[in-house]
Write a protein that holds these residues in place. Sequence first.
Motif, PDB file in Angstrom:
ATOM      1  N   VAL A  51     -36.423  44.533  -7.435  1.00 27.89           N
ATOM      2  CA  VAL A  51     -37.478  44.978  -6.519  1.00 27.89           C
ATOM      3  C   VAL A  51     -38.835  44.742  -7.164  1.00 27.89           C
ATOM      4  CG1 VAL A  51     -38.403  46.940  -5.250  1.00 27.89           C
ATOM      5  CG2 VAL A  51     -35.930  46.697  -5.551  1.00 27.89           C
ATOM      6  N   GLY A  52     -39.765  44.220  -6.412  1.00 30.92           N
ATOM      7  CA  GLY A  52     -41.079  43.905  -6.963  1.00 30.92           C
ATOM      8  C   GLY A  52     -41.103  42.482  -7.488  1.00 30.92           C
ATOM      9  N   ALA A  53     -42.285  41.971  -7.746  1.00 24.82           N
ATOM     10  CA  ALA A  53     -42.427  40.575  -8.135  1.00 24.82           C
ATOM     11  C   ALA A  53     -42.106  40.369  -9.605  1.00 24.82           C
ATOM     12  CB  ALA A  53     -43.849  40.121  -7.838  1.00 24.82           C
ATOM     13  N   ASP A  54     -41.182  39.498  -9.876  1.00 21.64           N
ATOM     14  CA  ASP A  54     -40.929  39.040 -11.246  1.00 21.64           C
ATOM     15  C   ASP A  54     -41.115  37.531 -11.228  1.00 21.64           C
ATOM     16  OD1 ASP A  54     -40.128  38.409 -13.775  1.00 21.64           O
ATOM     17  OD2 ASP A  54     -38.011  38.909 -13.478  1.00 21.64           O
ATOM     18  N   GLU A  55     -42.270  37.091 -11.678  1.00 19.10           N
ATOM     19  CA  GLU A  55     -42.591  35.665 -11.579  1.00 19.10           C
ATOM     20  C   GLU A  55     -41.713  34.804 -12.472  1.00 19.10           C
ATOM     21  OE1 GLU A  55     -46.901  35.503 -12.206  1.00 19.10           O
ATOM     22  OE2 GLU A  55     -47.051  35.075 -10.062  1.00 19.10           O
ATOM     23  N   ALA A  56     -41.014  35.416 -13.392  1.00 15.85           N
ATOM     24  CA  ALA A  56     -40.134  34.640 -14.270  1.00 15.85           C
ATOM     25  C   ALA A  56     -38.754  34.429 -13.651  1.00 15.85           C
ATOM     26  CB  ALA A  56     -39.982  35.355 -15.618  1.00 15.85           C
ATOM     27  N   SER A  57     -38.493  35.095 -12.523  1.00 19.13           N
ATOM     28  CA  SER A  57     -37.176  34.981 -11.898  1.00 19.13           C
ATOM     29  C   SER A  57     -37.039  33.677 -11.123  1.00 19.13           C
ATOM     30  CB  SER A  57     -36.955  36.157 -10.945  1.00 19.13           C
ATOM     31  OG  SER A  57     -35.823  35.936 -10.126  1.00 19.13           O
ATOM     32  N   ILE A 177     -37.443  35.958 -23.686  1.00 17.61           N
ATOM     33  CA  ILE A 177     -37.658  34.763 -24.504  1.00 17.61           C
ATOM     34  C   ILE A 177     -37.644  33.513 -23.642  1.00 17.61           C
ATOM     35  CG2 ILE A 177     -36.559  33.305 -26.252  1.00 17.61           C
ATOM     36  CD1 ILE A 177     -35.569  35.808 -27.622  1.00 17.61           C
ATOM     37  N   GLY A 178     -38.498  32.555 -23.978  1.00 19.71           N
ATOM     38  CA  GLY A 178     -38.413  31.237 -23.362  1.00 19.71           C
ATOM     39  C   GLY A 178     -39.018  31.120 -21.987  1.00 19.71           C
ATOM     40  N   ILE A 179     -39.822  32.102 -21.586  1.00 21.52           N
ATOM     41  CA  ILE A 179     -40.456  32.064 -20.272  1.00 21.52           C
ATOM     42  C   ILE A 179     -41.961  31.954 -20.452  1.00 21.52           C
ATOM     43  CG2 ILE A 179     -38.628  33.345 -19.103  1.00 21.52           C
ATOM     44  CD1 ILE A 179     -40.338  35.864 -19.431  1.00 21.52           C
ATOM     45  N   SER A 180     -42.642  31.546 -19.374  1.00 19.76           N
ATOM     46  CA  SER A 180     -44.097  31.393 -19.465  1.00 19.76           C
ATOM     47  C   SER A 180     -44.830  32.378 -18.564  1.00 19.76           C
ATOM     48  CB  SER A 180     -44.493  29.960 -19.095  1.00 19.76           C
ATOM     49  OG  SER A 180     -44.032  29.635 -17.799  1.00 19.76           O
ATOM     50  N   LYS A 181     -44.085  33.047 -17.682  1.00 24.41           N
ATOM     51  CA  LYS A 181     -44.714  34.024 -16.798  1.00 24.41           C
ATOM     52  C   LYS A 181     -44.088  35.397 -17.015  1.00 24.41           C
ATOM     53  CE  LYS A 181     -45.896  30.550 -13.404  1.00 24.41           C
ATOM     54  NZ  LYS A 181     -45.669  29.973 -12.076  1.00 24.41           N
ATOM     55  N   ALA A 182     -44.861  36.435 -16.738  1.00 26.89           N
ATOM     56  CA  ALA A 182     -44.406  37.821 -16.933  1.00 26.89           C
ATOM     57  C   ALA A 182     -43.837  38.008 -18.336  1.00 26.89           C
ATOM     58  CB  ALA A 182     -43.359  38.193 -15.866  1.00 26.89           C
TER      59      ALA A 182
END
Length: 209
Positions: A51-57, A177-182
């Motif tokens: 629920v809610g915005a997870d830009e890394a998803s 790890i390994g993400i560029s957003k959130a």
Amino acid sequence: MRHDGRVPLDRELLACPPEVVAPLLVGRRLRSTTGPAVTVVLTEVEAYGGVGADEASHAHRGRTPRNTTMFDRPGLLYVYLSHGLHWCLNVVTGVEGEASAVLLRAGRVVDGVETARDRRAAARTDRDLARGPGRLGAALGVTGALDGADLLDPAGAVRLLPAEPGRPPPLLVGPRIGISKAVDRPWRWHWSGDPSVSRQRIVKVNEAI
DNA sequence: AGGACGATTAACT
DNA sequence: GTTAATCGTCCTC
């Protein structure tokens, strides 16, 4: 933070948000019988979506052919190809229709070590067999063909099993790890001190739930 | 139809 | 610490 690995991780509990399910997965076992059986104890996980915005998803821009399984029932296996090379495994969480999942980042091989070594010829030591999400998928012999499989099906090729008896694992939490957003969201949990964890360095221990 | 990028790994300096 | 490998996915034109 500790938990009792004997609490059944059933469909109802898996319907909780990914950041609730994720710490409960550490210490549980995952067994693959896609070939000769290999079993790991999960040591490192990350939560995505919910629920809610997870830009890394993978699902933050809505449903696509790749992420469809993330919108499906909790307890299913979401598998995707990373960098054109590595199959990565997730446990679908949350209620159906709301995309969320827990990425399985590492495990300790506790059964089928010989098979895992065959599949992971590049691994120098047993500690490297399933240390990292791509390595975990390789050690278990899982590919995209298993996307959507039911991890709670007793007859399934990949099954989620209870923790081994004994002390619950000591958990640490930090950024993914390994993400560029959130990047600051503290949604990575791992078994403190376990050698199979891909990165022991913790940036923010104090944000534990 | 084109192209940038990635929830990574292994090898190398 | 740096970089190549490798290709499906998804956004943009």
